[in-house]
Design a protein around this motif. Structure first.
Motif, PDB file in Angstrom:
ATOM      1  N   GLU E 205       0.855  -1.200   0.000  1.00 36.85           N
ATOM      2  CA  GLU E 205       0.000   0.000   0.000  1.00 36.85           C
ATOM      3  C   GLU E 205       0.879   1.234   0.000  1.00 36.85           C
ATOM      4  N   LEU E 206       0.356   2.302  -0.584  1.00 35.69           N
ATOM      5  CA  LEU E 206       1.164   3.515  -0.712  1.00 35.69           C
ATOM      6  C   LEU E 206       0.807   4.535   0.352  1.00 35.69           C
ATOM      7  N   GLY E 207       1.813   5.152   0.936  1.00 36.73           N
ATOM      8  CA  GLY E 207       1.594   6.221   1.906  1.00 36.73           C
ATOM      9  C   GLY E 207       0.793   7.378   1.308  1.00 36.73           C
ATOM     10  N   VAL E 208       1.004   7.674   0.045  1.00 32.10           N
ATOM     11  CA  VAL E 208       0.240   8.783  -0.557  1.00 32.10           C
ATOM     12  C   VAL E 208      -1.253   8.502  -0.529  1.00 32.10           C
ATOM     13  N   ASP E 209      -1.638   7.215  -0.637  1.00 25.69           N
ATOM     14  CA  ASP E 209      -3.055   6.862  -0.481  1.00 25.69           C
ATOM     15  C   ASP E 209      -3.413   6.790   0.998  1.00 25.69           C
ATOM     16  N   PHE E 210      -2.627   6.060   1.708  1.00 24.84           N
ATOM     17  CA  PHE E 210      -2.827   5.720   3.112  1.00 24.84           C
ATOM     18  C   PHE E 210      -2.963   6.970   3.986  1.00 24.84           C
ATOM     19  N   TYR E 211      -2.075   7.924   3.777  1.00 29.09           N
ATOM     20  CA  TYR E 211      -2.095   9.137   4.572  1.00 29.09           C
ATOM     21  C   TYR E 211      -2.917  10.250   3.900  1.00 29.09           C
ATOM     22  N   GLY E 212      -3.519   9.922   2.747  1.00 31.99           N
ATOM     23  CA  GLY E 212      -4.338  10.932   2.075  1.00 31.99           C
ATOM     24  C   GLY E 212      -3.537  12.095   1.533  1.00 31.99           C
ATOM     25  N   LEU E 213      -2.351  11.810   0.972  1.00 30.79           N
ATOM     26  CA  LEU E 213      -1.484  12.906   0.549  1.00 30.79           C
ATOM     27  C   LEU E 213      -1.721  13.355  -0.893  1.00 30.79           C
ATOM     28  N   ARG E 214      -2.479  12.552  -1.652  1.00 35.03           N
ATOM     29  CA  ARG E 214      -2.641  12.921  -3.074  1.00 35.03           C
ATOM     30  C   ARG E 214      -3.326  14.276  -3.222  1.00 35.03           C
ATOM     31  N   ALA E 215      -4.334  14.494  -2.411  1.00 33.25           N
ATOM     32  CA  ALA E 215      -5.047  15.776  -2.501  1.00 33.25           C
ATOM     33  C   ALA E 215      -4.106  16.919  -2.127  1.00 33.25           C
ATOM     34  N   ARG E 216      -3.310  16.684  -1.100  1.00 33.48           N
ATOM     35  CA  ARG E 216      -2.394  17.738  -0.675  1.00 33.48           C
ATOM     36  C   ARG E 216      -1.367  18.058  -1.768  1.00 33.48           C
ATOM     37  N   LEU E 217      -0.834  17.007  -2.385  1.00 30.70           N
ATOM     38  CA  LEU E 217       0.129  17.226  -3.464  1.00 30.70           C
ATOM     39  C   LEU E 217      -0.532  18.033  -4.591  1.00 30.70           C
ATOM     40  N   HIS E 218      -1.754  17.670  -4.898  1.00 32.82           N
ATOM     41  CA  HIS E 218      -2.484  18.378  -5.950  1.00 32.82           C
ATOM     42  C   HIS E 218      -2.688  19.848  -5.582  1.00 32.82           C
ATOM     43  N   ASP E 219      -3.084  20.072  -4.347  1.00 30.84           N
ATOM     44  CA  ASP E 219      -3.317  21.452  -3.893  1.00 30.84           C
ATOM     45  C   ASP E 219      -2.033  22.285  -3.905  1.00 30.84           C
ATOM     46  N   MET E 220      -0.916  21.630  -3.670  1.00 34.01           N
ATOM     47  CA  MET E 220       0.358  22.361  -3.674  1.00 34.01           C
ATOM     48  C   MET E 220       0.877  22.568  -5.095  1.00 34.01           C
ATOM     49  N   GLY E 221       0.120  22.066  -6.092  1.00 34.66           N
ATOM     50  CA  GLY E 221       0.513  22.315  -7.477  1.00 34.66           C
ATOM     51  C   GLY E 221       1.492  21.307  -8.046  1.00 34.66           C
ATOM     52  N   VAL E 222       1.662  20.187  -7.371  1.00 33.62           N
ATOM     53  CA  VAL E 222       2.562  19.159  -7.900  1.00 33.62           C
ATOM     54  C   VAL E 222       1.850  18.418  -9.033  1.00 33.62           C
ATOM     55  N   GLU E 223       2.495  18.417 -10.191  1.00 33.30           N
ATOM     56  CA  GLU E 223       1.896  17.770 -11.363  1.00 33.30           C
ATOM     57  C   GLU E 223       2.523  16.394 -11.601  1.00 33.30           C
ATOM     58  N   TYR E 224       1.710  15.456 -12.015  1.00 37.25           N
ATOM     59  CA  TYR E 224       2.231  14.141 -12.410  1.00 37.25           C
ATOM     60  C   TYR E 224       2.406  14.113 -13.924  1.00 37.25           C
ATOM     61  N   LEU E 225       3.588  13.695 -14.357  1.00 33.91           N
ATOM     62  CA  LEU E 225       3.890  13.627 -15.788  1.00 33.91           C
ATOM     63  C   LEU E 225       4.349  12.218 -16.114  1.00 33.91           C
ATOM     64  N   ASP E 226       4.077  11.783 -17.326  1.00 36.24           N
ATOM     65  CA  ASP E 226       4.537  10.437 -17.684  1.00 36.24           C
ATOM     66  C   ASP E 226       6.037  10.386 -17.946  1.00 36.24           C
ATOM     67  N   THR E 227       6.543  11.465 -18.536  1.00 36.18           N
ATOM     68  CA  THR E 227       7.989  11.497 -18.790  1.00 36.18           C
ATOM     69  C   THR E 227       8.524  12.887 -18.472  1.00 36.18           C
ATOM     70  N   ARG E 228       9.847  12.981 -18.372  1.00 36.07           N
ATOM     71  CA  ARG E 228      10.452  14.278 -18.052  1.00 36.07           C
ATOM     72  C   ARG E 228      10.158  15.282 -19.154  1.00 36.07           C
ATOM     73  N   PRO E 229       9.884  16.515 -18.782  1.00 39.86           N
ATOM     74  CA  PRO E 229       9.659  17.546 -19.797  1.00 39.86           C
ATOM     75  C   PRO E 229      10.924  17.720 -20.639  1.00 39.86           C
ATOM     76  N   THR E 230      10.744  17.975 -21.920  1.00 40.56           N
ATOM     77  CA  THR E 230      11.903  18.083 -22.812  1.00 40.56           C
ATOM     78  C   THR E 230      12.535  19.464 -22.783  1.00 40.56           C
ATOM     79  N   SER E 231      11.831  20.449 -22.238  1.00 39.35           N
ATOM     80  CA  SER E 231      12.395  21.808 -22.191  1.00 39.35           C
ATOM     81  C   SER E 231      13.616  21.852 -21.274  1.00 39.35           C
ATOM     82  N   ALA E 232      14.306  22.952 -21.324  1.00 42.32           N
ATOM     83  CA  ALA E 232      15.577  23.080 -20.595  1.00 42.32           C
ATOM     84  C   ALA E 232      15.406  22.968 -19.080  1.00 42.32           C
ATOM     85  N   GLU E 233      14.385  23.635 -18.538  1.00 41.38           N
ATOM     86  CA  GLU E 233      14.265  23.597 -17.081  1.00 41.38           C
ATOM     87  C   GLU E 233      13.654  22.267 -16.631  1.00 41.38           C
TER      88      GLU E 233
END
Lengths: 234, 234, 234, 234, 234, 234
Positions: E205-233
């Protein structure tokens, strides 16, 4: 086993040689004598802008005990620098403004100490320059024997009584008394070269040309590129 | 494997943007860009009162070797800040007054270096500001390859050539070149807010009211008491 | 378990006593009160030449959180010194120029903090003296409870609210409020003695005579020699 | 400005290559790839005798906040090493035995973290190897955004997600993923050479002969003497 | 001013409570009591694998002087832990195997000391666990007064005589005697929760589910991406 | 100026004396010779449980350069300990398992080095004991002259070639060759005394009685109280 002694008379280098070493400064003297004799950066100035050179009167003290510094005052003469080594790590205040007053009254021009000092504001105000491990008011006792004017080791450098100590904002360097004249000669050659170099560098000449480093860079495989490579690795 | 390169041309941010970031100072820029890009406090100013901002010309050096700094001088332009990272811990003096003279002759306005420097009194006198790990006269060699104008990492911060480096008495912060305009905007908003806040705080208004912290303190269970509790525990 | 409290009213020592302790300075007060109450040298001044004394308003903060400092501003009165302890090691900037402005508006004359500060140039310019662990711009949050005006421990010294804090270039010393008058008396005796001693030392009298150390050196087996022994061991 | 992202998929090096790099150990791999990629000695093993190699899953965390490590668990696959960088100096415990249990359940074989850890006895007992800045129980929050699987910088080394991390009692070294095959080749050549050298040295052959150093010593002016010179200087 | 006292009788917590706190360990107790009472990581175990809990017999010593530890031996009872604070920074060996033998003969089960110790091999062999600042053979004197069983402050934590000291590989935490029962209750609840959590995390089981952190990550603006962005930063 | 020399023949102390000093251990020898000759705690063992004594073969090296260690191998004889000082601060790996193999092949029984080492796991496995400043894989060059078998200074202690080096888990102590017999005598007297003392302390006798400290405590003003004073100050 080790005797504890206070040695009254020590040889000193020629005052004129000492003065000229002092005016060259730590970095130049250290380079000129072949990159030896430099104390570590843990022994740092408490003031800024001081530059001194003098003959070492050495003290070997028990940590947290300054009785041997009191004994050393009597052995100090005009132009001497007190160099205090400790037989174990310590940040106690080995010297404050009273002891500095006493040292100065006997001709001492500065202090290098592998421990703490205190009354730092007063020391700066009275223009008595100090290089120490820290500033900390923690007090000492007068209870353990030590020695004055024996060979000591301080922050990685060996010092004999009468060696020349040069100290400035870059730290402290020790010149063996027997080497003082030769080191001065090398120092003054170096100063002359530096002056010429400075003029060329100020005019925009490049060290890579000047010091002939382009070939060395090439031999080491350093490549010149017009722009950063676009691939992932830098 | 890693190539050692010297890159001649790098992009730079708009000089007007750089200048305005510089006048805001490290703490404000760091906050405005979301609390990133700050070097650790181990890279500290050797002088007090300097505040600069410029484009990073980066150097990756072998510890104790400054040949790549000589190579970097040629790549420096007006308004640039030299940022020297090392591939291993080091307190050698990577730069002294001669190299600083050369850097200045090519337009460099300051130095950030993860190692030692020397001739500190001369550097301060010539007003060439430096942020370094230590002051130590220990000399370098010119024997190991490195790179100029590649991505480096220094005291916990990543720097690309052309990034904006802001440095003052609080330390050093790096703004990504691509973010410079946006960060400046956020910085200037922050400055305006700070100015207004300062006026209110000067007049005696309380941050606990001003920032709405009373409710938060209450929610965290902080109790207000008129006098200290008389029981043993505080 | 531990309650988090903000205590509004604290006792303070007599302002005249505080002022006279302040003018004596850290080293003298520390000695006069029997070598206790000194903070470690890791809490150092960010400026040079400041010397203050005031009543402690104490803060116990979570590391990296300055909400309790905001709460403390309201409890500060004229002549107080804010003493900020943290519940874990930290180098975050707990105070910058805005918070210092607010503290000063309420009469606070200085800050002692076991963490970082920022806006150091501004703090020096506004002559708000600070003793801190480091200068570092890293920002705090306002999310964890703590206390104001409880007993705290900072860099090895215990501080109760209302204790007298003396701070200068040598560091920080704490005098228990209940001891302030007695410590002042001892301090002024010491100052008088020091003045007399200084005059004698300036005139060239020797501490070994003055303090009666010759007998002690003799008893400890320290030998006086005219020249260094010629044998191998020093 | 900086986006906070969690990247799901990262490239990894060939597991066979990783395993063979791991069996060579840190010192050999570091030498074989040209003396780059080594973390500083401040990131040290909490156990003795562990040696691992794996693909880096990287985390960029706010100091004192481990929410991004929780986010990273989901991204970890068999054979991965978690590499946690922080955006400011920190000694908080970023990982304890629960988080280690979770990491292991997803295949993670070890942790490199530029901060503290706790439950060190349990981590050693469960044979989950850790390289950290310190052991300290101080707790974290889950309140600040960060990123997973972005480029990070840790203790002087840059790490991209998918780079090969080798760690043992000597510390931690990073091999760029694109360089892994070439570095392995150089590593195995070096191992073979070392084996041959070891045999010759064990038999008593001298490195000064073996590596041809006698001429170099002579050229540098090193003199061989039968006994110590009798003059004062060594 | 400060009196120097040796207090014969101190209150102690219930031995059964102490024992159960000890079996929970430092990190859990520290968390359970609200993240207070933890010593800094500079006070570290000299052995690995020890875990103790006992009642504090406290010593306030002059740095480099262990006479008060000798005085404390008489005050030690079965199950006590000696806690030695110093009035100034120190790395002297305050305790060696003889003093440890004496402490043990009176029931003492371990030592926490803000200074050095020596005879470390013998201490480990006799299984007398120690948490100290360093291992260093430098010897002490018996010349300065101090106190036994008074309130002390050590590495950022306040300790009263009779407080419960828990120490293991993670460091040292202090539980106020009056809080011991309440902290034990909180500790055992925490242990139960941890056990349940461990089982779920072990199963993947994942702590992000278990501790209910997914919503918090979302609220803090953390984005999930499938691969690294190709831009410089990043 | 300083010559760089390699001295072939050095005097050594009697092997039986050396062996008996070794079995007494660092703390006892250090005490027996009057509390001198101890290296600082920054030079620490990489292993636990080793205890050696041998004749010093000394090396003075440029930091980051191990060519002189290669030169020293030829000068090492059975029972010698290599003592490596550096002319400036350094954490480079001066020795790894290959060089240790070579040293051992010539009779060397251990290494004391004021720098880093690497291959620590291999060194422990081959039971070649090492006392060093750090463990760090950073590589050296072979480019700067130095000396073998000259007087050196390391971590505050002076060492002449042929002096006796004793090292164990407590650190390293140096006994001057000329003092070895006298120090051994004092050491064995001390061991006998310690044995008798241990027996008495084990039986519960108190050091305050045993060492006659009660009178001294009384004279220093230490009061014995049955319970803690109820007033606020301790």
């Amino acid at each position: 086993m080790e005797r504890n002694v206070v040695v009254r008379n020590i040889p000193r280098a020629d005052p004129a040689v000492i003065a000229r070493l002092g005016s060259a400064g730590v970095a130049t003297v250290y380079e000129a004598q072949g990159r030896i004799g430099l104390l570590g950066p843990d022994i740092a100035p408490i003031q800024s802008g001081a530059r001194i050179a003098g003959s070492a009167v050495t003290v070997e003290s028990h940590p947290g005990d300054n009785i041997m510094i009191h004994a050393a005052v009597e052995m100090v003469g005009p132009g001497d620098v007190l160099v205090v080594a400790v037989t174990g790590p310590s940040i106690y205040a080995m010297v404050g403004d009273l002891l500095a007053t006493s040292l100065r009254a006997h001709g001492c021009i500065g202090l290098v100490v592998d421990a703490g000092i205190r009354d730092s504001a007063e020391l700066i105000e009275m223009a008595f320059p100090v290089w120490s491990r820290t500033i900390h008011a923690q007090g000492t006792v007068k209870a353990h024997p030590g020695s004055v004017n024996v060979a000591v080791s301080i922050s990685g450098a060996a010092v004999d009584p009468g060696d020349v100590v040069v100290a400035d904002d870059d730290g402290v360097v020790v010149v063996r008394r027997a080497d003082a004249v030769a080191v001065l000669e090398a120092t003054e050659q170096r100063l002359a070269t530096e002056e010429a170099t400075r003029a060329r560098l100020e005019s925009g000449e490049l060290g890579v040309d000047f010091y002939g480093l382009r070939a060395r860079l090439h031999d080491m495989g350093v490549e010149y590129l017009d722009t950063r490579p676009t691939s992932a690795e830098s």
